[in-house]
Design an enzyme around this catalytic site. Structure first.
Site, PDB file in Angstrom:
ATOM      1  N   ASN A  65      -6.462  -6.154   2.722  1.00  0.00           N
ATOM      2  CA  ASN A  65      -4.660  -6.674   3.364  1.00  0.00           C
ATOM      3  C   ASN A  65      -4.040  -6.095   3.647  1.00  0.00           C
ATOM      4  O   ASN A  65      -3.184  -6.928   4.839  1.00  0.00           O
ATOM      5  CB  ASN A  65      -3.997  -6.603   1.684  1.00  0.00           C
ATOM      6  CG  ASN A  65      -4.631  -7.068   0.362  1.00  0.00           C
ATOM      7  OD1 ASN A  65      -6.037  -8.092   1.285  1.00  0.00           O
ATOM      8  ND2 ASN A  65      -4.227  -6.703  -0.646  1.00  0.00           N
ATOM      9  N   ASP A 111     -10.405  -5.214  -0.863  1.00  0.00           N
ATOM     10  CA  ASP A 111     -10.038  -4.309   0.549  1.00  0.00           C
ATOM     11  C   ASP A 111      -9.419  -5.163   1.183  1.00  0.00           C
ATOM     12  O   ASP A 111     -10.284  -6.385   1.726  1.00  0.00           O
ATOM     13  CB  ASP A 111     -10.680  -3.571   0.815  1.00  0.00           C
ATOM     14  CG  ASP A 111     -10.441  -1.581   1.428  1.00  0.00           C
ATOM     15  OD1 ASP A 111      -9.499  -2.267   2.038  1.00  0.00           O
ATOM     16  OD2 ASP A 111     -10.887  -1.611   1.941  1.00  0.00           O
ATOM     17  N   SER A 134     -15.930   4.062  -3.313  1.00  0.00           N
ATOM     18  CA  SER A 134     -14.373   4.201  -3.595  1.00  0.00           C
ATOM     19  C   SER A 134     -13.982   4.517  -5.689  1.00  0.00           C
ATOM     20  O   SER A 134     -12.924   4.127  -5.843  1.00  0.00           O
ATOM     21  CB  SER A 134     -13.019   2.950  -3.307  1.00  0.00           C
ATOM     22  OG  SER A 134     -13.881   3.247  -2.341  1.00  0.00           O
ATOM     23  N   HIS A 189      -1.012  -8.996   0.802  1.00  0.00           N
ATOM     24  CA  HIS A 189      -1.137  -8.056  -0.508  1.00  0.00           C
ATOM     25  C   HIS A 189      -0.437  -9.262  -1.509  1.00  0.00           C
ATOM     26  O   HIS A 189      -1.319 -10.236  -1.660  1.00  0.00           O
ATOM     27  CB  HIS A 189       0.148  -7.543  -1.291  1.00  0.00           C
ATOM     28  CG  HIS A 189      -0.658  -5.695  -0.952  1.00  0.00           C
ATOM     29  ND1 HIS A 189      -1.755  -5.427  -0.413  1.00  0.00           N
ATOM     30  CD2 HIS A 189       0.334  -4.411  -0.431  1.00  0.00           C
ATOM     31  CE1 HIS A 189      -1.439  -4.090  -0.768  1.00  0.00           C
ATOM     32  NE2 HIS A 189      -0.835  -3.500   0.023  1.00  0.00           N
ATOM     33  N   ARG A 196       2.753  -5.323   5.743  1.00  0.00           N
ATOM     34  CA  ARG A 196       1.255  -5.290   4.183  1.00  0.00           C
ATOM     35  C   ARG A 196       1.632  -5.779   2.999  1.00  0.00           C
ATOM     36  O   ARG A 196       0.941  -6.452   2.923  1.00  0.00           O
ATOM     37  CB  ARG A 196       1.794  -3.604   3.719  1.00  0.00           C
ATOM     38  CG  ARG A 196       0.619  -2.132   6.132  1.00  0.00           C
ATOM     39  CD  ARG A 196       0.914  -1.353   4.968  1.00  0.00           C
ATOM     40  NE  ARG A 196      -0.025  -0.776   3.743  1.00  0.00           N
ATOM     41  CZ  ARG A 196      -1.515  -0.817   4.076  1.00  0.00           C
ATOM     42  NH1 ARG A 196      -2.197  -0.961   5.609  1.00  0.00           N
ATOM     43  NH2 ARG A 196      -2.053  -0.264   3.240  1.00  0.00           N
ATOM     44  N   ARG A 237      -4.534  -4.262   7.371  1.00  0.00           N
ATOM     45  CA  ARG A 237      -5.549  -5.327   8.781  1.00  0.00           C
ATOM     46  C   ARG A 237      -4.889  -6.927   8.527  1.00  0.00           C
ATOM     47  O   ARG A 237      -4.743  -6.711   9.500  1.00  0.00           O
ATOM     48  CB  ARG A 237      -6.864  -4.593   8.329  1.00  0.00           C
ATOM     49  CG  ARG A 237      -7.043  -3.239   8.097  1.00  0.00           C
ATOM     50  CD  ARG A 237      -8.451  -2.995   8.220  1.00  0.00           C
ATOM     51  NE  ARG A 237      -8.491  -2.432   6.322  1.00  0.00           N
ATOM     52  CZ  ARG A 237      -9.670  -1.933   5.821  1.00  0.00           C
ATOM     53  NH1 ARG A 237     -10.922  -1.999   6.883  1.00  0.00           N
ATOM     54  NH2 ARG A 237     -10.213  -1.798   5.009  1.00  0.00           N
ATOM     55  N   LEU A 268     -13.643 -17.052 -19.352  1.00  0.00           N
ATOM     56  CA  LEU A 268     -13.761 -16.313 -18.763  1.00  0.00           C
ATOM     57  C   LEU A 268     -13.596 -14.603 -18.862  1.00  0.00           C
ATOM     58  O   LEU A 268     -11.996 -14.940 -19.005  1.00  0.00           O
ATOM     59  CB  LEU A 268     -13.490 -16.604 -16.728  1.00  0.00           C
ATOM     60  CG  LEU A 268     -13.706 -16.057 -15.774  1.00  0.00           C
ATOM     61  CD1 LEU A 268     -13.997 -14.930 -15.981  1.00  0.00           C
ATOM     62  CD2 LEU A 268     -12.840 -16.373 -15.000  1.00  0.00           C
TER      63      LEU A 268
HETATM   64  C1  FPP Z   1      -5.985  -3.692  -0.579  1.00  0.00           C
HETATM   65  O1  FPP Z   1      -5.704  -3.678   1.033  1.00  0.00           O
HETATM   66  C2  FPP Z   1      -6.233  -3.711  -1.275  1.00  0.00           C
HETATM   67  C3  FPP Z   1      -4.789  -3.336  -2.175  1.00  0.00           C
HETATM   68  C4  FPP Z   1      -4.894  -1.651  -2.764  1.00  0.00           C
HETATM   69  C5  FPP Z   1      -4.193  -4.205  -2.895  1.00  0.00           C
HETATM   70  C6  FPP Z   1      -4.964  -4.976  -3.958  1.00  0.00           C
HETATM   71  C7  FPP Z   1      -3.731  -6.594  -4.018  1.00  0.00           C
HETATM   72  C8  FPP Z   1      -4.043  -7.643  -4.685  1.00  0.00           C
HETATM   73  C9  FPP Z   1      -5.175  -8.171  -3.935  1.00  0.00           C
HETATM   74  C10 FPP Z   1      -2.822  -8.184  -4.865  1.00  0.00           C
HETATM   75  C11 FPP Z   1      -2.329  -7.999  -6.423  1.00  0.00           C
HETATM   76  C12 FPP Z   1      -3.531  -8.442  -6.976  1.00  0.00           C
HETATM   77  C13 FPP Z   1      -2.640  -8.905  -8.258  1.00  0.00           C
HETATM   78  C14 FPP Z   1      -3.593  -9.277  -9.409  1.00  0.00           C
HETATM   79  C15 FPP Z   1      -2.107  -9.169  -8.810  1.00  0.00           C
HETATM   80  P1  FPP Z   1      -5.366  -2.417   1.499  1.00  0.00           P
HETATM   81  O2  FPP Z   1      -3.706  -2.303   1.198  1.00  0.00           O
HETATM   82  O3  FPP Z   1      -6.344  -0.893   1.558  1.00  0.00           O
HETATM   83  O4  FPP Z   1      -6.195  -2.908   2.749  1.00  0.00           O
HETATM   84  P2  FPP Z   1      -5.795  -1.988   4.212  1.00  0.00           P
HETATM   85  O5  FPP Z   1      -7.636  -1.539   3.353  1.00  0.00           O
HETATM   86  O6  FPP Z   1      -6.892  -2.642   5.612  1.00  0.00           O
HETATM   87  O7  FPP Z   1      -5.176  -1.212   4.347  1.00  0.00           O
END
Ligand code: FPP
Length: 239
Positions: free
Chosen positions: A20, A18, A192, A35, A31, A22, A129
């Site tokens: 990305n 979580d 969540s 990611h 944003r 922010r 793994l």
């Molecule tokens: C949460 O940050 C992250 C996600 C919803 C997506 C996670 C995805 C990745 C790390 C990249 C893709 C991964 C793979 C395995 C291909 P958020 O957007 O909810 O952040 P925020 O809460 O700060 O807005």
């Protein structure tokens, strides 16, 4: 540096990645950039897990609820997923990593479905793994799927007993141990809808570090903290 003994390590680590968005905002970036950099963290954590000989890692990449994000962001996440699968396949083969999907594959565009199945197939014999990536995943939905499948099997006389063992055999995580440790980045104190059945006794570690900044050092801190926890599984302290 870090001196973790294998016996203090978890067998199965689950991570809610979580923060990305922010992270990107703090850097003044879109944003999507959060990611994209988040993928570098994924690579680093997967590699570290493999190198530590931890046999199971489950990453929450996309929840069923995430489909309600703005169309553009969903599009970017799907694109990154396709890119990740393509780029990481050689590493998975080299490091003996088996890729497995937890979630509803039919929710994805056809091309991505084919790609997901292909990577699962190609890495299917790897044994070092097991990397589960939760995609279009919902813990409550998973439980409902189990219930429906059990009812169907029960009608055909295939179920003798309804107990925890039988139930677990219908989950996406069948034949896997439950997570010992859940890591959640970016400080939120929530499950969540992640692995609701499986995490009944899981130790929870929450860090304020945002996912793109969560790298090997931060992971080792989480594992060190876990190694100090005393797990009771509802029992009493043993001496
Ligand atoms: C949460 O940050 C992250 C996600 C919803 C997506 C996670 C995805 C990745 C790390 C990249 C893709 C991964 C793979 C395995 C291909 P958020 O957007 O909810 O952040 P925020 O809460 O700060 O807005």
């Amino acid at each position: 540096m870090h001196n973790l003994k294998t016996e203090g390590l978890p067998v199965h680590v689950a991570i809610i990645m979580d923060g990305n968005g922010r992270w990107a905002k703090l850097q003044g970036l879109p944003r999507a950039q959060g990611h994209a950099i988040g993928i570098d963290s994924v690579r680093e954590i997967v590699t570290a897990t493999r190198d530590l000989n931890i046999p199971y890692l489950t990453l929450y990449a996309f929840s069923k609820e995430n489909w309600s994000r703005p169309k553009e962001e969903v599009k970017i996440l799907l694109k990154l997923l396709g890119y990740y699968l393509e780029m990481e396949l050689p590493l998975m083969m080299e490091k003996g990593i088996r890729f497995n999907l937890l979630g509803e594959i039919s929710d994805f565009p056809k091309r991505l479905q084919t790609q997901l199945l292909d990577v699962m197939d190609r890495t299917g014999k790897n044994r070092d793994l097991l990397l589960n990536i939760a995609l279009s995943y919902s813990g409550r939905r998973e439980i409902l799927h189990v219930v429906s499948a059990m009812i169907e099997d029960a009608k055909q006389g295939l179920i003798k007993k309804i107990d925890e063992r039988t139930f677990s055999k219908y989950l996406y995580t069948k034949n896997m141990p439950d997570p010992d440790l859940l890591i959640r980045t970016s400080g939120e104190m929530r499950l969540s809808n992640f692995l609701l059945w499986q995490m009944a006794y899981t130790e929870i570690y929450v860090t304020h570090t945002l996912w793109p900044d969560f790298r090997k050092d931060q992971y080792m801190e989480a594992l060190t903290e876990f190694s100090k926890r005393e797990r009771r599984f509802g029992g009493i302290k043993e001496n």
